[in-house]
Design an enzyme around this catalytic site. Structure first.
Site, short mmCIF file in Angstrom:
data_model
loop_
_atom_site.label_atom_id
_atom_site.label_comp_id
_atom_site.label_asym_id
_atom_site.label_seq_id
_atom_site.Cartn_x
_atom_site.Cartn_y
_atom_site.Cartn_z
N GLU A 213 0.84 -1.21 0.00
CA GLU A 213 0.00 0.00 0.00
C GLU A 213 0.87 1.25 0.00
O GLU A 213 0.66 2.18 -0.79
CB GLU A 213 -0.91 0.03 1.25
CG GLU A 213 -1.99 -1.02 1.29
CD GLU A 213 -1.54 -2.33 1.90
OE1 GLU A 213 -0.30 -2.59 1.97
OE2 GLU A 213 -2.41 -3.13 2.30
N GLY A 268 5.55 -2.04 14.86
CA GLY A 268 4.78 -1.03 14.13
C GLY A 268 3.75 -0.33 15.00
O GLY A 268 3.68 0.91 15.05
N GLU A 354 -4.30 -6.47 17.39
CA GLU A 354 -3.18 -7.09 16.69
C GLU A 354 -2.22 -7.70 17.71
O GLU A 354 -1.54 -8.67 17.43
CB GLU A 354 -2.45 -6.05 15.82
CG GLU A 354 -1.85 -6.65 14.57
CD GLU A 354 -1.27 -5.62 13.61
OE1 GLU A 354 -0.56 -4.71 14.06
OE2 GLU A 354 -1.52 -5.73 12.40
C1 G6Q Z 1 2.06 -3.26 13.38
C2 G6Q Z 1 2.17 -4.02 12.16
C3 G6Q Z 1 1.67 -3.32 10.92
C4 G6Q Z 1 2.67 -2.42 10.24
C5 G6Q Z 1 2.17 -2.11 8.83
C6 G6Q Z 1 3.07 -1.17 8.08
O1 G6Q Z 1 2.46 -3.63 14.46
O2 G6Q Z 1 3.46 -4.49 12.02
O3 G6Q Z 1 0.49 -2.61 11.13
O4 G6Q Z 1 2.87 -1.27 10.98
O5 G6Q Z 1 2.01 -3.30 8.13
O6 G6Q Z 1 4.34 -1.72 7.93
P1 G6Q Z 1 5.53 -0.86 7.44
O7 G6Q Z 1 5.78 0.23 8.41
O8 G6Q Z 1 6.70 -1.79 7.30
O9 G6Q Z 1 5.12 -0.29 6.10
#
Ligand code: G6Q
Length: 537
Positions: A213, A268, A354
């Site tokens: 995305e 994240g 999550e």
């Molecule tokens: C959170 C997850 C997930 C992550 C997104 C974005 O704990 O790991 O929500 O933040 O998939 O990932 P990137 O920062 O690598 O784009």
């Protein structure tokens, strides 16, 4: 291997305690003890946490804190703060607490003190934020930046959006902030529709810098920018990156001098106070950002040092377990009575669901108990005119968190009194309801009476604070982070991975070429095949 949770003596004691207590009403509990409100409350860090409207007694708290002790929560807390690799499925330390450790303190990860690294990035962010805020940073054609567009998703979006909305009052108002997350092109198109590329900065926020995305939106943003500015060298003035992946950042064409780093020990959904908060810092300024970090840190210290009985996140986590595993509650409402916190429930959804939406223990055994609840909510009083009906008179138990502030940031006459009166009244109505006799006394006709009865006995917490400041926001977020961890330790699950989000993404990568090339034979199930055929047209 830990003993099976449900086999433990304390769990069994909680089960029999639940059988004794389940038919006792909050009316009775309050009638029996006129000091209950005081007894079940904690005042710390400027937070008045009232948990007296829960279906608990001192025995419940005794057993729950006993459970926390027996499940090794103290050890779990120490392991997290000291950088042990508690995210065992990804072999990583979990050190979001180091992101707010004061300068000069020591937090070790893999034999290295990470605090100087954290502060080096914070200083680089501050310098950059000040350049943007003062207009010293110029776009490619010499105009100052007026629009900041954060491109990121999940943990690289929900925190920044929530914090921007929450702290908008403190933001520099001549700057416009937009957040693009969805791969749906409509998100990008609407975010930039009224923006001038010459005055627009894109902050590409992605830990991995490979997320479908984010990279799709970032490439579209570059095309949009170059549509007007033509020269490739414009990218360096209009794109910065927040990432752990220097190689991908540079191959995208972003100057790595304009990259703000973080580390694999920041998950994240625990990253909004890392460089992922760059857009927040540009909005509210470094000083406010540091105040927010300080708020986080104060709550970290509280969680690390307060006895479980006086520990706000521990009590919150334990109450969650009490409802989920004994009352069979499946959802938890979060109801901030402050419109600035309108994205707080969405942020918490990721943080809680999550993290604790897991069905196997650290050893890979299927749990024989329920874990994470569904978190949801809207700001008060809006929710009162919609879903509160079900909380008051529906058939499920939905514990509620009410969050409110004594002082509003915008002092308009009457509003705050009306707002807070409503918040306080909702907790009272949920707990005590209105009995059939009370309804009858009001002269309600018999045939309507059952519809007007409020059973009550519906639990809620209240978190009351002085004012929505950056510091209080930090405390509030850290409070939920640690409540989530408390539950994770007791449930013996890993709150720091998110393997459940992978499968759908992998299948989508297989379906993309099938949508693009109509001649590709389809080998899915009959339902999936027909959906693909429908799209192909
Ligand atoms: C959170 C997850 C997930 C992550 C997104 C974005 O704990 O790991 O929500 O933040 O998939 O990932 P990137 O920062 O690598 O784009």
């Amino acid at each position: 291997m830990k003993n099976q949770l449900t086999e433990s003596l304390v769990w069994k004691s909680l089960q029999s305690h639940f059988q004794e207590l389940k038919n006792t009403s909050l009316r009775t509990l309050f009638a029996e003890d006129n000091k209950r409100g005081e007894q079940f409350s904690i005042h710390d860090l400027g937070i008045f946490f009232d948990y007296s409207k829960h279906r608990i007694t001192t025995e419940t708290i005794r057993l729950l804190t006993q459970l926390a002790k027996e499940r090794g929560l103290a050890r779990g807390i120490q392991a997290m703060f000291s950088g042990e690799k508690i995210n065992i499925t990804e072999n990583r330390a979990v050190l979001h607490t180091a992101l707010r450790a004061p300068k000069g303190s020591v937090v070790m990860a893999d034999g290295r003190n990470v605090v100087p690294d954290v502060h080096e990035v914070l200083e680089k962010m501050s310098d950059f934020a000040n350049h943007i805020r003062s207009g010293r940073w110029k776009g490619f054609t010499g105009k100052p930046i007026r629009n900041i567009v954060n491109i990121g998703i999940g943990g690289s979006d929900l925190g920044p959006v929530m914090a921007y909305e929450a702290l908008k009052f403190y933001a520099q108002h001549n700057l416009i902030f937009r957040f693009v997350s969805n791969v749906d092109g409509n998100d990008f198109a609407e975010a930039v529709r009224d923006l001038d590329p010459e005055e627009t900065l894109f902050v590409v926020s992605s830990k991995t810098f490979t997320t479908l995305e984010t990279m799709t939106n970032a490439r579209t943003a570059r095309t949009w920018l170059l549509g007007k500015l033509i020269s490739e060298s414009a990218v360096a003035r209009h794109f910065v990156a927040v990432s752990t992946n220097e190689k991908e950042v540079s191959s995208f064409g972003i100057d790595t001098r304009n990259m703000f780093g973080f580390w694999d020990w920041v998950g994240g959904r625990y990253s909004m106070d890392s460089a992922i908060g760059l857009s927040t810092m540009i909005a509210i300024g470094p000083e406010n950002f540091y105040a927010m970090l300080d708020g986080f840190h104060q709550m970290d210290e509280h969680f690390r040092t307060a006895p479980f009985e006086r520990n706000i996140p521990v009590i919150m986590g334990l109450l969650g377990i009490w409802y989920i595993d004994f009352f069979n509650a499946r959802t938890q409402a979060v109801l901030p009575y402050d419109n600035y916190l309108k994205r707080f429930p969405a942020y918490l959804q990721q943080l809680t669901m999550e993290s604790n939406g897991k069905h196997v223990t650290l050893d890979g055994m299927k749990t024989d108990y329920q874990t994470g609840a569904v978190y949801w909510g809207e700001p008060g009083t809006n929710g009162q005119h919609s879903f509160y009906q079900l909380i008051h008179q529906g058939t499920s138990i939905i514990p509620c968190d009410f969050i409110g502030f004594r002082t509003s940031l915008n002092l308009l006459p009457l509003h705050q009194d009306y707002l807070m009166a409503n918040m306080i009244a909702q907790g009272e109505a949920l707990a005590f309801g209105k009995s059939a006799e009370e309804v009858k006394k009001e002269g309600v006709p018999d045939h309507l009476a059952p519809h007007k009865v409020f059973e009550g006995n519906r639990p809620s917490s209240a978190f009351f604070m002085e004012k929505l400041t950056p510091e209080f926001l930090g405390r509030l977020i850290a409070m939920y982070e640690h409540a989530v961890y408390t539950q994770g330790v007791i449930w013996d699950i890993n709150p720091f991975d998110q393997m459940g989000v992978e499968l759908g993404k992998v299948l989508a990568m297989k379906i993309i070429p099938e949508l693009q090339d109509k001649s590709k034979p389809l080998h899915h199930d009959s339902s999936t095949n027909s959906l693909i055929e429908y799209y192909r047209g």
